[in-house]
Motif scaffolding. Structure first.
Motif, PDB file in Angstrom:
ATOM      1  N   PRO A  25       0.815  -1.223   0.000  1.00 42.39           N
ATOM      2  CA  PRO A  25       0.000   0.000   0.000  1.00 42.39           C
ATOM      3  C   PRO A  25       0.848   1.272   0.000  1.00 42.39           C
ATOM      4  O   PRO A  25       0.493   2.252  -0.655  1.00 42.39           O
ATOM      5  N   LYS A  29       0.522   4.594  -2.354  1.00 45.07           N
ATOM      6  CA  LYS A  29       0.291   5.943  -1.801  1.00 45.07           C
ATOM      7  C   LYS A  29       1.415   6.884  -2.211  1.00 45.07           C
ATOM      8  O   LYS A  29       1.175   8.052  -2.519  1.00 45.07           O
ATOM      9  N   LEU A 110       8.136  -6.573   4.062  1.00 47.95           N
ATOM     10  CA  LEU A 110       7.458  -5.438   4.706  1.00 47.95           C
ATOM     11  C   LEU A 110       6.273  -5.885   5.556  1.00 47.95           C
ATOM     12  O   LEU A 110       6.215  -5.570   6.749  1.00 47.95           O
ATOM     13  N   THR A 114       6.327  -5.923   9.709  1.00 49.16           N
ATOM     14  CA  THR A 114       5.311  -5.100  10.382  1.00 49.16           C
ATOM     15  C   THR A 114       4.532  -5.970  11.374  1.00 49.16           C
ATOM     16  O   THR A 114       4.301  -5.569  12.524  1.00 49.16           O
ATOM     17  N   ALA A 136      -7.454 -10.579   6.811  1.00 48.99           N
ATOM     18  CA  ALA A 136      -7.176 -11.283   5.553  1.00 48.99           C
ATOM     19  C   ALA A 136      -6.229 -10.481   4.670  1.00 48.99           C
ATOM     20  O   ALA A 136      -5.885 -10.917   3.568  1.00 48.99           O
ATOM     21  N   ALA A 138      -2.498  -8.346   3.853  1.00 51.29           N
ATOM     22  CA  ALA A 138      -1.112  -8.838   3.852  1.00 51.29           C
ATOM     23  C   ALA A 138      -0.550  -8.878   5.265  1.00 51.29           C
ATOM     24  O   ALA A 138      -0.063  -9.918   5.731  1.00 51.29           O
ATOM     25  N   VAL A 139      -0.617  -7.753   5.980  1.00 52.37           N
ATOM     26  CA  VAL A 139      -0.084  -7.722   7.344  1.00 52.37           C
ATOM     27  C   VAL A 139      -0.961  -8.565   8.265  1.00 52.37           C
ATOM     28  O   VAL A 139      -0.457  -9.381   9.050  1.00 52.37           O
ATOM     29  N   GLY A 140      -2.282  -8.390   8.150  1.00 47.82           N
ATOM     30  CA  GLY A 140      -3.196  -9.095   9.050  1.00 47.82           C
ATOM     31  C   GLY A 140      -3.081 -10.608   8.928  1.00 47.82           C
ATOM     32  O   GLY A 140      -3.051 -11.322   9.931  1.00 47.82           O
ATOM     33  N   SER A 159     -13.219  -7.821   6.014  1.00 50.23           N
ATOM     34  CA  SER A 159     -14.126  -6.918   5.309  1.00 50.23           C
ATOM     35  C   SER A 159     -15.210  -7.666   4.538  1.00 50.23           C
ATOM     36  O   SER A 159     -16.251  -7.097   4.249  1.00 50.23           O
ATOM     37  N   ARG A 160     -14.935  -8.925   4.163  1.00 48.14           N
ATOM     38  CA  ARG A 160     -15.862  -9.628   3.253  1.00 48.14           C
ATOM     39  C   ARG A 160     -16.112 -11.050   3.737  1.00 48.14           C
ATOM     40  O   ARG A 160     -15.192 -11.695   4.253  1.00 48.14           O
ATOM     41  N   GLN A 163     -13.692 -13.817   2.999  1.00 52.65           N
ATOM     42  CA  GLN A 163     -12.409 -13.923   3.698  1.00 52.65           C
ATOM     43  C   GLN A 163     -12.508 -14.745   4.995  1.00 52.65           C
ATOM     44  O   GLN A 163     -11.480 -15.065   5.598  1.00 52.65           O
ATOM     45  N   THR A 193      -5.091  -3.238  11.665  1.00 49.53           N
ATOM     46  CA  THR A 193      -4.301  -2.969  10.459  1.00 49.53           C
ATOM     47  C   THR A 193      -4.924  -1.902   9.556  1.00 49.53           C
ATOM     48  O   THR A 193      -4.285  -1.484   8.599  1.00 49.53           O
ATOM     49  N   ILE A 211      -1.452   0.109  12.808  1.00 52.63           N
ATOM     50  CA  ILE A 211      -0.368   0.407  11.865  1.00 52.63           C
ATOM     51  C   ILE A 211      -0.867   1.353  10.781  1.00 52.63           C
ATOM     52  O   ILE A 211      -0.139   1.673   9.853  1.00 52.63           O
ATOM     53  N   THR A 213      -1.106   4.392   9.731  1.00 52.22           N
ATOM     54  CA  THR A 213      -0.529   5.698  10.017  1.00 52.22           C
ATOM     55  C   THR A 213      -1.462   6.820   9.578  1.00 52.22           C
ATOM     56  O   THR A 213      -1.664   7.798  10.306  1.00 52.22           O
ATOM     57  N   ASN A 231       2.275   1.885  15.284  1.00 52.65           N
ATOM     58  CA  ASN A 231       3.610   1.299  15.108  1.00 52.65           C
ATOM     59  C   ASN A 231       4.148   1.584  13.709  1.00 52.65           C
ATOM     60  O   ASN A 231       3.411   1.549  12.741  1.00 52.65           O
ATOM     61  N   GLN A 232       5.445   1.838  13.627  1.00 58.51           N
ATOM     62  CA  GLN A 232       6.105   2.079  12.336  1.00 58.51           C
ATOM     63  C   GLN A 232       7.155   0.996  12.117  1.00 58.51           C
ATOM     64  O   GLN A 232       8.010   0.781  12.985  1.00 58.51           O
TER      65      GLN A 232
HETATM   66  N1  LIG Z   1       2.879   1.671  10.004  1.00 60.23           N
HETATM   67  C1  LIG Z   1       3.609   0.851   9.269  1.00 60.23           C
HETATM   68  O1  LIG Z   1       4.814   0.718   9.443  1.00 60.23           O
HETATM   69  C2  LIG Z   1       2.910   0.059   8.196  1.00 60.23           C
HETATM   70  C3  LIG Z   1       3.549  -1.058   7.627  1.00 60.23           C
HETATM   71  C4  LIG Z   1       2.853  -1.822   6.682  1.00 60.23           C
HETATM   72  C5  LIG Z   1       1.560  -1.442   6.287  1.00 60.23           C
HETATM   73  N2  LIG Z   1       1.022  -0.318   6.834  1.00 60.23           N
HETATM   74  C6  LIG Z   1      -0.348   0.108   6.461  1.00 60.23           C
HETATM   75  O2  LIG Z   1      -1.225  -0.864   7.021  1.00 60.23           O
HETATM   76  C7  LIG Z   1      -2.373  -1.020   6.190  1.00 60.23           C
HETATM   77  C8  LIG Z   1      -2.526  -2.516   5.853  1.00 60.23           C
HETATM   78  O3  LIG Z   1      -1.449  -2.931   5.038  1.00 60.23           O
HETATM   79  P1  LIG Z   1      -1.544  -4.294   4.236  1.00 60.23           P
HETATM   80  O4  LIG Z   1      -0.313  -4.423   3.428  1.00 60.23           O
HETATM   81  O5  LIG Z   1      -1.969  -5.404   5.130  1.00 60.23           O
HETATM   82  O6  LIG Z   1      -2.777  -3.938   3.259  1.00 60.23           O
HETATM   83  P2  LIG Z   1      -3.835  -4.922   2.578  1.00 60.23           P
HETATM   84  O7  LIG Z   1      -3.161  -6.182   2.158  1.00 60.23           O
HETATM   85  O8  LIG Z   1      -4.556  -4.084   1.574  1.00 60.23           O
HETATM   86  O9  LIG Z   1      -4.815  -5.328   3.757  1.00 60.23           O
HETATM   87  C9  LIG Z   1      -5.753  -4.467   4.311  1.00 60.23           C
HETATM   88  C10 LIG Z   1      -6.899  -5.357   4.775  1.00 60.23           C
HETATM   89  O10 LIG Z   1      -7.797  -4.561   5.558  1.00 60.23           O
HETATM   90  C11 LIG Z   1      -9.097  -4.816   5.056  1.00 60.23           C
HETATM   91  N3  LIG Z   1      -9.950  -3.669   5.326  1.00 60.23           N
HETATM   92  C12 LIG Z   1      -9.813  -2.416   4.847  1.00 60.23           C
HETATM   93  N4  LIG Z   1     -10.826  -1.646   5.287  1.00 60.23           N
HETATM   94  C13 LIG Z   1     -11.620  -2.460   6.035  1.00 60.23           C
HETATM   95  C14 LIG Z   1     -12.836  -2.278   6.751  1.00 60.23           C
HETATM   96  N5  LIG Z   1     -13.454  -1.083   6.775  1.00 60.23           N
HETATM   97  N6  LIG Z   1     -13.375  -3.343   7.427  1.00 60.23           N
HETATM   98  C15 LIG Z   1     -12.762  -4.555   7.414  1.00 60.23           C
HETATM   99  N7  LIG Z   1     -11.599  -4.782   6.753  1.00 60.23           N
HETATM  100  C16 LIG Z   1     -11.051  -3.753   6.076  1.00 60.23           C
HETATM  101  C17 LIG Z   1      -8.914  -5.065   3.571  1.00 60.23           C
HETATM  102  O11 LIG Z   1     -10.016  -5.743   3.013  1.00 60.23           O
HETATM  103  P3  LIG Z   1     -10.256  -5.729   1.403  1.00 60.23           P
HETATM  104  O12 LIG Z   1      -9.344  -6.754   0.834  1.00 60.23           O
HETATM  105  O13 LIG Z   1     -11.686  -6.073   1.245  1.00 60.23           O
HETATM  106  O14 LIG Z   1      -9.947  -4.334   0.919  1.00 60.23           O
HETATM  107  C18 LIG Z   1      -7.670  -5.931   3.596  1.00 60.23           C
HETATM  108  O15 LIG Z   1      -7.986  -7.286   3.850  1.00 60.23           O
HETATM  109  C19 LIG Z   1      -2.116  -0.116   4.962  1.00 60.23           C
HETATM  110  O16 LIG Z   1      -2.788   1.108   5.176  1.00 60.23           O
HETATM  111  C20 LIG Z   1      -0.621   0.102   4.969  1.00 60.23           C
HETATM  112  O17 LIG Z   1      -0.247   1.320   4.360  1.00 60.23           O
HETATM  113  C21 LIG Z   1       1.658   0.427   7.778  1.00 60.23           C
END
Ligand SMILES: NC(=O)c1ccc[n+]([C@@H]2O[C@H](COP(=O)([O-])OP(=O)(O)OC[C@H]3O[C@@H](n4cnc5c(N)ncnc54)[C@H](OP(=O)(O)O)[C@@H]3O)[C@@H](O)[C@H]2O)c1
Length: 285
Positions: A25, A29, A110, A114, A136, A138-140, A159-160, A163, A193, A211, A213, A231-232
Motif C-alpha cells: 500500500p 500511496k 514489509l 510489520t 485477511a 497482507a499484514v493481518g 471486510s468480506r 475472507q 491494520t 499500523i 498511520t 507502530n512504524q
Molecule cells: N505503520 C507501518 O509501518 C505500516 C507497515 C505496513 C503497512 N502499513 C499500512 O497498514 C495497512 C494494511 O497494510 P496491508 O499491506 O496489510 O494492506 P492490505 O493487504 O490491503 O490489507 C488491508 C486489509 O484490511 C481490510 N480492510 C480495509 N478496510 C476495512 C474495513 N473497513 N473493514 C474490514 N476490513 C477492512 C482489507 O479488506 P479488502 O481486501 O476487502 O480491501 C484488507 O484485507 C495499509 O494502510 C498500509 O499502508 C503500515
C-alpha cells in the motif's frame, strides 16, 4: 522504466540482484503523492520488498550466489527496491526461506516485519486473546499466523464474507465481518491494520496497536490503563531471519494473488488498485 548508473555500494552494504518484489500500500500511496511531507525527492525509485541473489556480500558474511530477502525503508532513505541491482545495509538483508520460491519470499519482508514487530510491541504470548482487524490482508494474514505460532488465541475482523474461511484456515478461532459482533473488553491485545479503532474490544489494562498511520492516532485509552501506539516498521535483519525460519517450519505461508513482469509494473499497480486481492501482487525481474 529508466536506465540509471550501476549502484556504488557503501561500506557495510550488500549488493543484490533482484529476482522479485511486491506491491505494498505504501508504494501505491507514494506513487499517488498521498504521503505528503517526508516523501523522498524525485527522481525516486519505489519499492520496499526484495528477494534476490547476492552479488557482493561485502563484510556481511552473506556469500555471492546466496538467496536473500530484504526490506528497505524506502520512505525514510530513498533507497527503493524496484531496480535490477540494489545495495542495502547488511542488517536489512537476511537469507531467504528455502521452502518457498523467491517470488513468494518477496511478498514477506514489509508485511512480515510489520506483523512481527507489532506483535512484539503488543507482547503477544501464549494464551493471550488477540483480535486482528483486516485479518485477511497482507499484514493481518501474517499477524494471525505469527500469533498462532506463539500460542495466542486469535480472532479476526475482516471486510468480506469470502475472507472468513481464509482466516479460519490460517488459525483464527472465530471471525466476523461486523465490528458490532466483537465482545466488549474481550481481548488482551488488538492489532488494528486499517484504523478500525474498535477500542471497546480491548480489555482494561490491555494493549492496542494500529499500523494505519494515515488514520491518525489511536484514541487515548489511558483512563482504562490501555497502552496504545501507531507502530512504524523498521529495517530488521534479525526479524527477517525469524520470518524465514517460521516459513521453513511451515508456521507461515506466503500468499501470491498475481505475478507481473517488471515491464508491466503499471498493470501491477492497476491490479493492486482494484482491490479484492487474495494475497500479494508480486513483480518479477
Ligand atoms: N505503520 C507501518 O509501518 C505500516 C507497515 C505496513 C503497512 N502499513 C499500512 O497498514 C495497512 C494494511 O497494510 P496491508 O499491506 O496489510 O494492506 P492490505 O493487504 O490491503 O490489507 C488491508 C486489509 O484490511 C481490510 N480492510 C480495509 N478496510 C476495512 C474495513 N473497513 N473493514 C474490514 N476490513 C477492512 C482489507 O479488506 P479488502 O481486501 O476487502 O480491501 C484488507 O484485507 C495499509 O494502510 C498500509 O499502508 C503500515
Amino acid at each position: 522504466m529508466e536506465e540509471v548508473p550501476e549502484v556504488e555500494p557503501r561500506a557495510g552494504e550488500v549488493v543484490v540482484r533482484s529476482v522479485a518484489t511486491s506491491v505494498n500500500p505504501v508504494d501505491d500511496k507514494t506513487r499517488e503523492g498521498a504521503i505528503g511531507e517526508g516523501t523522498p525527492p524525485l527522481p525516486m525509485t519505489l519499492g520496499w520488498d526484495l528477494a534476490g541473489v547476492v552479488i557482493d556480500g561485502g563484510s556481511s558474511g552473506l556469500r555471492a550466489g546466496e538467496r536473500v530477502v530484504a526490506m528497505s525503508h524506502q520512505l525514510g532513505t530513498g533507497r527503493g527496491t524496484w531496480a535490477d541491482v540494489v545495495a542495502l545495509p547488511a542488517d536489512a538483508v537476511a537469507p531467504a526461506p528455502t521452502a518457498v520460491s523467491l517470488i513468494e519470499a518477496a511478498t514477506l519482508p514489509l508485511p512480515g516485519l510489520t506483523a512481527l514487530q507489532t506483535l512484539d510491541w503488543l507482547a503477544v504470548a501464549a494464551g493471550d486473546r488477540l483480535l486482528v482487524t483486516g485479518a485477511a490482508g497482507a499484514v493481518g494474514g501474517l499477524a494471525v499466523q505469527l500469533a498462532r505460532a506463539r500460542g495466542a488465541r486469535v480472532d479476526a475482523l475482516v471486510s468480506r464474507e469470502a475472507q472468513l474461511d481464509f482466516v479460519r484456515a490460517h488459525g483464527a478461532e472465530w471471525a466476523t465481518t461486523d465490528p458490532a459482533d466483537l465482545q466488549p473488553r474481550g481481548y488482551d491485545a488488538v492489532f488494528d491494520t486499517f484504523g478500525a479503532f474498535v477500542t471497546d474490544a480491548v480489555a482494561d489494562g490491555g494493549r492496542y496497536a494500529s499500523i494505519a498511520t494515515q488514520a491518525g492516532p489511536v484514541p487515548d485509552l489511558s483512563a482504562r490503563r490501555v497502552r496504545t501506539t501507531v507502530n512504524q516498521v523498521r529495517e530488521d535483519g534479525a526479524g527477517l531471519r525469524e520470518l524465514a525460519r517460521l516459513v521453513d517450519d511451515g508456521a507461515v505461508r506466503p500468499r501470491v494473488d498475481s505475478t507481473f513482469a517488471l515491464r508491466d509494473i503499471r498493470a501491477a499497480h492497476r491490479r493492486f488498485g482494484r482491490g479484492g486481492l487474495d494475497g500479494k501482487v508480486a513483480v518479477v525481474f
